[in-house]
Design an enzyme around this catalytic site. Structure first.
Site, short mmCIF file in Angstrom:
data_model
loop_
_atom_site.label_atom_id
_atom_site.label_comp_id
_atom_site.label_asym_id
_atom_site.label_seq_id
_atom_site.Cartn_x
_atom_site.Cartn_y
_atom_site.Cartn_z
N VAL A 68 6.70 12.28 5.47
CA VAL A 68 6.26 12.90 4.66
C VAL A 68 4.49 13.21 4.91
O VAL A 68 4.02 12.28 5.95
CB VAL A 68 6.48 12.23 3.64
N ARG A 107 -2.68 3.22 6.69
CA ARG A 107 -4.40 3.67 7.24
C ARG A 107 -4.86 4.56 6.39
O ARG A 107 -6.43 5.27 6.97
CB ARG A 107 -4.33 3.40 8.25
N GLY A 163 10.50 5.04 8.83
CA GLY A 163 10.11 6.33 8.39
C GLY A 163 10.23 6.47 9.97
O GLY A 163 9.81 5.79 10.68
N ALA A 191 0.65 -0.60 -0.01
CA ALA A 191 -0.03 -0.05 -0.28
C ALA A 191 0.94 1.19 0.42
O ALA A 191 0.61 2.39 0.93
CB ALA A 191 -0.76 0.35 1.42
N GLY A 197 5.60 8.77 0.89
CA GLY A 197 5.88 8.05 2.11
C GLY A 197 6.92 6.96 1.95
O GLY A 197 8.55 7.47 2.32
N HIS A 198 6.94 5.97 1.19
CA HIS A 198 7.53 4.82 1.12
C HIS A 198 8.09 5.17 -0.05
O HIS A 198 10.05 5.27 -0.15
CB HIS A 198 6.64 3.87 0.95
N ASP A 207 6.99 5.89 12.45
CA ASP A 207 6.66 4.90 13.13
C ASP A 207 8.08 4.55 14.20
O ASP A 207 9.15 4.19 14.73
CB ASP A 207 6.84 4.16 12.23
N LEU A 251 1.67 11.09 6.33
CA LEU A 251 1.19 10.35 5.24
C LEU A 251 1.04 8.50 6.02
O LEU A 251 1.92 8.34 6.97
CB LEU A 251 2.21 9.59 4.02
O1 PAF Z 1 6.88 0.03 9.56
C1 PAF Z 1 6.18 -0.56 8.55
O2 PAF Z 1 5.24 -1.41 7.25
C2 PAF Z 1 6.38 -2.45 8.97
O3 PAF Z 1 5.96 -2.76 10.61
C3 PAF Z 1 7.27 -3.14 9.15
C4 PAF Z 1 8.86 -2.54 9.44
C5 PAF Z 1 7.67 -3.77 7.01
C6 PAF Z 1 7.13 -4.48 9.04
O4 PAF Z 1 6.37 -5.33 8.87
#
Ligand code: PAF
Length: 278
Positions: free
Chosen positions: A176, A187, A147, A31, A35-36, A150, A184
Site C-alpha cells: 500500500v 518506520r 505484505g 504500529a 498497509g496492515h 517485505d 507505507l
Molecule cells: O514484517 C514484520 O512486521 C515482522 O518481520 C514479522 C513478520 C511480524 C515478524 O516479526
C-alpha cells in the site's frame, strides 16, 4: 465488537479452541497503518476467524538497530484491529514468547537469507523465520498474510513453509502506498519532512525501472532506476537489484522484481515492485 486481547499462550490457546473453520493470521510488530489494515481486510474476506499478532521481536534486531525506539502504539493498533473485524489480538511479552531466553535453536534461512537485507542485517532473517514459525505453531493458522513490501521476507517464509512441510497457506498482499508513491512502513514516522521528500526517490526509481523494462532489457531497467536514486540528497543507497520473482538472477525477458534499499537520514527504507522485462 472489540477483539479479545490474549497476552499469554494459555489465553491464546483458549481463544483458539473456540474457533471453527478457517483461521487467518496477520503477524505484525504493531504500529499498524493502512498497509496492515489491507492485510487484515484480505484475511477477513477469506477466513472465519482472524488473529492479529503484535510483537516487537527482539530476535530480529541487531545490536545497533532500533529495537528500543521501535514505535509501540497498542491503543491505536486495537482501534485499527477493531475496525478491521479482528477476533483475537495476541500481544505477548518477550518473556512469554521466549520463556527460556533467546532460543538456542533458530530457523536457518539458507543462502537467500544472506543477500540483500540479510547482508546488511546479519541474523535478521534467522530472527524473523524463528518467530514466524513459533507464531504459526501458537496460532495454528490455516492461512497467513504477509505484505509484498517485505518481499525477501515473504519469499523466505514461502520457502520455509515448503521446505519444512508446514501446513499453512501463505498469501502475499500488494504494497500500500501514499498517493505520492511512498510505500507505507511503520518506520516512515521517523522521517523528517525533508527526509520524506528524499524517500520518494525509492518509489520513483521503481516506477522508472518498470517503465523502461517494458521496452529495454535488465541493464536498461537498472540504469533508469539508478538515475532516479542518484538524485536523492541525504540518502545512501544500500542496494538496487533486479532479480527473478524468486530472488535469483533476472531473466532476459519475463516477470522480474526490482528491489531497493537506502538510508534516508537515519532511517533505512526498503521498497520493491514487480517488473515485466520485454
Ligand atoms: O514484517 C514484520 O512486521 C515482522 O518481520 C514479522 C513478520 C511480524 C515478524 O516479526
Amino acid at each position: 465488537m472489540s477483539p479479545v486481547v490474549a497476552r499469554s499462550r494459555a489465553e491464546l490457546a483458549a481463544a483458539r479452541a473456540e474457533m471453527k473453520g478457517v483461521v487467518g493470521v496477520v503477524m505484525t510488530m504493531g504500529a499498524l497503518h493502512s498497509g496492515h489494515a489491507s492485510l487484515l481486510r484480505a484475511a477477513r474476506e477469506r477466513a472465519d476467524h482472524v488473529v492479529l499478532t503484535v510483537f516487537v521481536n527482539p530476535l530480529q534486531f541487531g545490536p545497533n538497530e532500533d529495537f528500543d525506539r521501535y514505535p509501540r502504539t497498542f491503543e491505536g493498533d486495537v482501534e485499527i484491529a477493531t475496525a478491521a473485524g479482528v477476533d483475537v489480538i495476541f500481544a505477548p511479552t518477550p518473556e512469554e514468547m521466549y520463556p527460556s531466553g533467546e532460543p538456542a535453536v533458530r530457523v536457518d534461512p539458507g543462502p537467500v537469507g544472506e543477500i540483500l537485507e540479510g547482508a546488511s542485517r546479519p541474523g535478521f532473517f534467522h530472527g524473523v523465520l524463528t518467530v514466524v514459525l513459533k507464531l504459526l505453531h501458537l496460532t495454528r493458522a490455516d492461512v497467513a498474510y504477509f505484505g509484498e513490501k517485505d518481499y525477501q521476507q515473504l519469499t523466505l517464509i514461502r520457502t520455509m513453509v515448503r521446505d519444512l512441510d508446514l501446513d499453512v497457506e501463505i498469501c502475499g498482499v500488494p504494497t500500500v502506498r501514499e498517493p505520492d508513491g511512498l510505500a507505507l512502513s511503520s518506520r516512515n514516522r521517523y522521517l523528517s519532512s525533508s527526509d520524506r521528500e528524499s524517500a520518494l526517490a525509492l518509489s520513483r526509481a521503481l516506477r522508472a525501472g518498470a517503465g523502461v523494462a517494458a521496452a529495454g532489457g535488465p541493464d536498461a531497467t537498472l540504469a533508469a532506476a539508478r538515475t532516479e536514486l542518484e538524485q536523492i540528497p541525504g540518502a545512501e543507497l544500500d542496494y538496487l537489484v533486479l532479480t527473478d520473482p524468486d530472488l535469483r538472477p533476472p531473466p532476459e525477458r519475463g516477470p522480474a522484481r526490482l528491489l531497493v534499499a537506502a538510508k534516508v537520514g537515519t532511517t533505512r527504507l526498503i521498497d520493491n515492485a514487480p517488473v515485466e522485462i520485454h
